[in-house]
Design an enzyme around this catalytic site. Sequence first.
Site, PDB file in Angstrom:
ATOM      1  N   HIS A 208       0.845  -1.214   0.000  1.00  0.00           N
ATOM      2  CA  HIS A 208       0.000   0.000   0.000  1.00  0.00           C
ATOM      3  C   HIS A 208       0.872   1.254   0.000  1.00  0.00           C
ATOM      4  O   HIS A 208       0.620   2.205  -0.731  1.00  0.00           O
ATOM      5  CB  HIS A 208      -0.872   0.062   1.266  1.00  0.00           C
ATOM      6  CG  HIS A 208      -1.885  -1.024   1.401  1.00  0.00           C
ATOM      7  ND1 HIS A 208      -1.991  -1.805   2.523  1.00  0.00           N
ATOM      8  CD2 HIS A 208      -2.873  -1.439   0.559  1.00  0.00           C
ATOM      9  CE1 HIS A 208      -3.005  -2.650   2.387  1.00  0.00           C
ATOM     10  NE2 HIS A 208      -3.555  -2.452   1.193  1.00  0.00           N
TER      11      HIS A 208
ATOM     12  N   LYS B  98     -15.369  -8.308   3.761  1.00  0.00           N
ATOM     13  CA  LYS B  98     -14.256  -8.597   4.676  1.00  0.00           C
ATOM     14  C   LYS B  98     -14.635  -8.328   6.123  1.00  0.00           C
ATOM     15  O   LYS B  98     -15.389  -7.396   6.412  1.00  0.00           O
ATOM     16  CB  LYS B  98     -13.035  -7.732   4.310  1.00  0.00           C
ATOM     17  CG  LYS B  98     -12.376  -8.118   2.995  1.00  0.00           C
ATOM     18  CD  LYS B  98     -11.157  -7.240   2.732  1.00  0.00           C
ATOM     19  CE  LYS B  98     -10.501  -7.602   1.414  1.00  0.00           C
ATOM     20  NZ  LYS B  98      -9.482  -6.597   1.020  1.00  0.00           N
TER      21      LYS B  98
ATOM     22  N   ARG C  20      -1.991  -5.829  -8.396  1.00  0.00           N
ATOM     23  CA  ARG C  20      -0.869  -6.754  -8.174  1.00  0.00           C
ATOM     24  C   ARG C  20      -0.735  -7.778  -9.285  1.00  0.00           C
ATOM     25  O   ARG C  20       0.319  -7.968  -9.853  1.00  0.00           O
ATOM     26  CB  ARG C  20      -1.039  -7.486  -6.836  1.00  0.00           C
ATOM     27  CG  ARG C  20      -0.829  -6.616  -5.635  1.00  0.00           C
ATOM     28  CD  ARG C  20      -1.333  -7.264  -4.387  1.00  0.00           C
ATOM     29  NE  ARG C  20      -2.763  -7.543  -4.500  1.00  0.00           N
ATOM     30  CZ  ARG C  20      -3.548  -7.904  -3.517  1.00  0.00           C
ATOM     31  NH1 ARG C  20      -3.044  -8.084  -2.313  1.00  0.00           N
ATOM     32  NH2 ARG C  20      -4.824  -8.110  -3.699  1.00  0.00           N
TER      33      ARG C  20
ATOM     34  N   SER D   5      -2.864  -7.698   2.917  1.00  0.00           N
ATOM     35  CA  SER D   5      -3.092  -7.577   4.359  1.00  0.00           C
ATOM     36  C   SER D   5      -3.476  -8.938   4.932  1.00  0.00           C
ATOM     37  O   SER D   5      -3.080  -9.288   6.049  1.00  0.00           O
ATOM     38  CB  SER D   5      -4.214  -6.574   4.638  1.00  0.00           C
ATOM     39  OG  SER D   5      -3.851  -5.301   4.175  1.00  0.00           O
TER      40      SER D   5
HETATM   41  O1  PNS Z   1      -8.597  -2.862   0.210  1.00  0.00           O
HETATM   42  P1  PNS Z   1      -9.863  -3.352  -0.438  1.00  0.00           P
HETATM   43  O2  PNS Z   1     -10.644  -4.219   0.524  1.00  0.00           O
HETATM   44  O3  PNS Z   1      -9.610  -4.039  -1.750  1.00  0.00           O
HETATM   45  O4  PNS Z   1     -10.739  -2.049  -0.739  1.00  0.00           O
HETATM   46  C1  PNS Z   1     -12.031  -2.170  -1.282  1.00  0.00           C
HETATM   47  C2  PNS Z   1     -12.830  -0.879  -1.049  1.00  0.00           C
HETATM   48  C3  PNS Z   1     -12.905  -0.585   0.451  1.00  0.00           C
HETATM   49  C4  PNS Z   1     -12.144   0.280  -1.762  1.00  0.00           C
HETATM   50  C5  PNS Z   1     -14.258  -1.091  -1.641  1.00  0.00           C
HETATM   51  O5  PNS Z   1     -14.869  -2.185  -1.011  1.00  0.00           O
HETATM   52  C6  PNS Z   1     -15.134   0.154  -1.510  1.00  0.00           C
HETATM   53  O6  PNS Z   1     -15.025   1.069  -2.300  1.00  0.00           O
HETATM   54  N1  PNS Z   1     -15.997   0.174  -0.465  1.00  0.00           N
HETATM   55  C7  PNS Z   1     -16.893   1.281  -0.202  1.00  0.00           C
HETATM   56  C8  PNS Z   1     -18.291   0.950  -0.698  1.00  0.00           C
HETATM   57  C9  PNS Z   1     -18.425   1.208  -2.200  1.00  0.00           C
HETATM   58  O7  PNS Z   1     -18.243   2.322  -2.677  1.00  0.00           O
HETATM   59  N2  PNS Z   1     -18.772   0.145  -2.968  1.00  0.00           N
HETATM   60  C10 PNS Z   1     -18.984   0.247  -4.400  1.00  0.00           C
HETATM   61  C11 PNS Z   1     -17.718   0.190  -5.229  1.00  0.00           C
HETATM   62  S1  PNS Z   1     -16.851  -1.351  -5.089  1.00  0.00           S
END
Ligand code: PNS
Length: 161
Positions: A18, A42, A91, A129
């Site tokens: 990150h 998650k 990645r 993570s």
């Molecule tokens: O580190 P991650 O878990 O890959 O991040 C994913 C994250 C948190 C960026 C994604 O789940 C997110 O944008 N969550 C907020 C809710 C949202 O906007 N969902 C719609 C788009 S995926």
Amino acid sequence: MASIAVCPGSFDPVTFGHLDIIRRGAKIFDQVYVCVLNNSSKQPLFTVEERCELLKEVTKEIDNVYVESFQGLLIHYAKNKQANVILRGLRAVSDFEYEMQGTSMNKVLDENIETFFMMTNNQYSFLSSSIVKEVAKYNGSVVELVPEVVEAALQHKFSKK
Ligand code: PNS
């Protein structure tokens, strides 16, 4: 016009992978808002506050990086910040499908915000993570995977469990 990027994620916890994306992003965009959001698929180990504190600590020397959290949709946060870019690390091919779905959804929600992908440094292409938590949970060394402060937080968390 200033270029404002949002670098979203669960950051549970922040890893060198990150940090690599955040550092490189901060060289390209005028401001980078690192935002801790909820990923509904998650179950986090660290609280949102803990994740933000760790992120703030490890990015404190980068002047144009700001750490925040948000409950809700990423696109609403990005709009509030008047961001023109969402910055994500990529990645491997295995990340692609998930990223494509999220990016397409965000584009439907707001066509003016572009998602930029940055290839994670090869050195960190295996890193997540989840794998860090797994190794730390069973007392493996994570010194090469996360900053010291994160390593200490992981040890503390697992010693309490
Ligand atoms: O580190 P991650 O878990 O890959 O991040 C994913 C994250 C948190 C960026 C994604 O789940 C997110 O944008 N969550 C907020 C809710 C949202 O906007 N969902 C719609 C788009 S995926």
